[in-house]
Design an enzyme around this catalytic site. Structure first.
Site, PDB file in Angstrom:
ATOM      1  N   ASP A  38       1.051  -1.041   0.278  1.00 17.30           N
ATOM      2  CA  ASP A  38      -0.238  -0.407   0.030  1.00 17.30           C
ATOM      3  C   ASP A  38       1.186   0.905   0.125  1.00 17.30           C
ATOM      4  O   ASP A  38       1.939   0.968  -1.408  1.00 17.30           O
ATOM      5  CB  ASP A  38      -0.525  -0.231   1.213  1.00 17.30           C
ATOM      6  CG  ASP A  38      -1.863   0.884   1.220  1.00 17.30           C
ATOM      7  OD1 ASP A  38      -2.963   0.914   0.541  1.00 17.30           O
ATOM      8  OD2 ASP A  38      -1.985   1.981   2.045  1.00 17.30           O
TER       9      ASP A  38
ATOM     10  N   HIS B  24      -7.462  -6.233  -1.320  1.00 14.70           N
ATOM     11  CA  HIS B  24      -6.083  -5.538  -1.311  1.00 14.70           C
ATOM     12  C   HIS B  24      -4.732  -6.001  -0.091  1.00 14.70           C
ATOM     13  O   HIS B  24      -3.457  -5.465  -0.241  1.00 14.70           O
ATOM     14  CB  HIS B  24      -6.619  -4.386  -0.835  1.00 14.70           C
ATOM     15  CG  HIS B  24      -5.568  -3.003  -0.311  1.00 14.70           C
ATOM     16  ND1 HIS B  24      -5.156  -3.021  -1.295  1.00 14.70           N
ATOM     17  CD2 HIS B  24      -5.445  -2.396   0.932  1.00 14.70           C
ATOM     18  CE1 HIS B  24      -3.965  -1.950  -0.448  1.00 14.70           C
ATOM     19  NE2 HIS B  24      -4.252  -1.983  -0.094  1.00 14.70           N
TER      20      HIS B  24
END
Length: 325
Positions: free
Chosen positions: A103, A298
Site C-alpha cells: 500500500d 488488497h
C-alpha cells in the site's frame, strides 16, 4: 510468533518506532506497511523471514503507533518519509538491504530504490505499482475524473473531514476498511459509484467482526495503532500529492534498475485504479517479476500469507546479493 525486539530511534527529526526479528548478522529486509495498517500486518512475513535467517526491520511508519505524528501536512511527503528509513539505515550502519512495501509502503519502497541504488539491492511491492513520475500531480488527474462522484482520496484531502468519520469508532473503521477491500466482497465493491458528498462508509458493509485472516490479537494491535491519536497523521500521507510531485522532479527519468518483485491480489480495487500504471510498470522497472494472487483482495500479506511467504523467500534467495562493508 518469532521473538522480536522493539526500539525507538531518533531520526530525521522524529521518533521512529522499530520492531526487529531474526539473527543480528542476517541479511537485512525492511517491511513497510501502508494505510490504515500496523507493523503487525507483517507478522507472518516476520516469522518466515526470521526463521530463514534474515534480519527483519519493521517500522511503525510516521504518523502511526508509537512513531511521531507531526501535525502539519507537509511533514508527510514521500521523500520525507523515505528520509526516516534512510536515516534509520544510517544509524544502524546498514549498507545492503532489501526493501518491501505494501500500500503506501510500496511507493516508499520504490522511491528508496530510486534514491539508494547501491544500498537497496532488491525491492518488493504489494498492491501499488510504479509507472514513473506522472506528467502532473496524481491528485489533479483524480479530480478531473471524479468531478461529480465520490473518490476516497478526494474525501481524504480536507483536514478534519475524514478524521471526524474515521476517528468516531476506530474498530468499526478498521473492520470496514479491511472487509470492503478484501476478497470477501465483489471486485471493486469499494469503488462503487456514489455522490461526491458521500461519506467513506456510505454504501459499505460493516461485518461486525474482523475478517477471519485478522485474529483478535492482530486486530487489537491495529486498534492500538490509532487509539489516542486517531487517523490524522495517517491521512496526511494522502495530502501531499502536489508536494510529492514537485519534490520528485530530480527522479523523473530514473528507472528502478534493481531486481523487483510485485504482488497483486486479483480482487484488489487498486488493480482497477492503477490499471494504466500496471501497463507502464515494465518500462520503468525492467528487472520485474509479477504475480497475481487468486481470490485475494488488497491485504495481500495477510489474506494470502503462505503464498506471499513462498514468493518472497524464493525471490530473496535468488536475487538478493548482499555486499560486504
Amino acid at each position: 510468533m518469532h521473538a522480536y525486539e522493539h526500539r525507538l530511534l531518533s531520526v530525521n527529526g522524529i521518533t521512529l518506532s522499530l520492531y526487529n526479528a531474526g539473527p543480528v548478522e542476517g541479511p537485512v529486509v525492511w517491511l513497510l506497511h501502508g494505510f490504515p495498517e500496523s507493523w503487525y500486518s507483517w507478522r507472518h512475513q516476520m516469522q518466515a523471514l526470521a526463521e530463514a535467517g534474515y534480519r527483519v526491520m519493521v517500522p511503525e511508519m510516521r504518523g502511526y503507533g508509537q512513531s511521531s505524528a507531526p501535525p502539519d501536512v507537509a511533514s508527510y511527503d514521500l521523500l520525507t518519509v523515505c528520509g526516516d528509513i534512510q536515516a534509520a539505515m544510517d544509524r544502524l550502519e546498514q549498507r545492503s538491504v532489501a526493501v518491501v512495501g505494501h500500500d503506501w509502503g510500496a511507493p516508499v519502497a520504490w522511491h528508496l530504490a530510486l534514491l539508494e541504488p547501491e544500498r537497496v539491492r532488491v525491492v518488493g511491492a504489494m498492491a501499488v505499482p510504479y509507472g514513473g513520475r506522472p506528467k502532473r500531480p496524481a491528485i489533479e488527474i483524480i479530480r478531473s475524473h471524479f468531478a461529480d462522484r465520490f473518490n476516497y482520496i478526494l474525501y481524504f484531502q480536507q483536514p478534519g473531514l475524514a478524521e471526524a468519520e474515521l476517528d468516531a469508532d476506530i474498530p468499526r473503521t478498521l473492520r470496514m476498511m479491511m472487509h470492503n477491500t478484501s476478497a470477501a466482497v465483489p471486485k471493486d465493491f469499494f469503488l462503487q459509484n456514489k455522490p461526491a458528498d458521500s461519506t467513506l462508509s456510505q454504501g459499505m458493509q460493516d461485518p461486525g467482526t474482523p475478517p477471519a485472516w485478522c485474529s483478535p490479537e492482530a486486530f487489537e494491535c491495529y486498534v492500538r495503532t490509532f487509539e489516542g491519536r486517531g487517523f490524522h497523521g495517517a491521512l496526511n500521507w494522502y495530502r501531499n500529492f502536489e508536494r510529492n510531485w514537485e519534490r520528485t522532479a530530480p527522479l523523473a527519468e530514473r528507472k528502478v534498475e534493481q531486481p523487483a518483485l510485485f504482488l497483486l491480489g486479483d480482487k484488489d480495487p487498486v488493480g482497477t485504479l492503477e490499471a494504466h500504471t500496471l501497463q507502464k510498470m515494465p518500462g520503468w522497472v525492467p528487472d520485474l517479476e509479477q504475480h497475481l494472487l487468486a481470490d485475494c483482495g488488497h491485504w495481500v500479506q495477510s489474506e494470502r500469507p503462505e503464498q506471499v511467504n513462498r514468493l518472497l523467500l524464493d525471490f530473496l534467495e535468488r536475487r538478493y546479493t548482499v555486499t560486504q562493508p
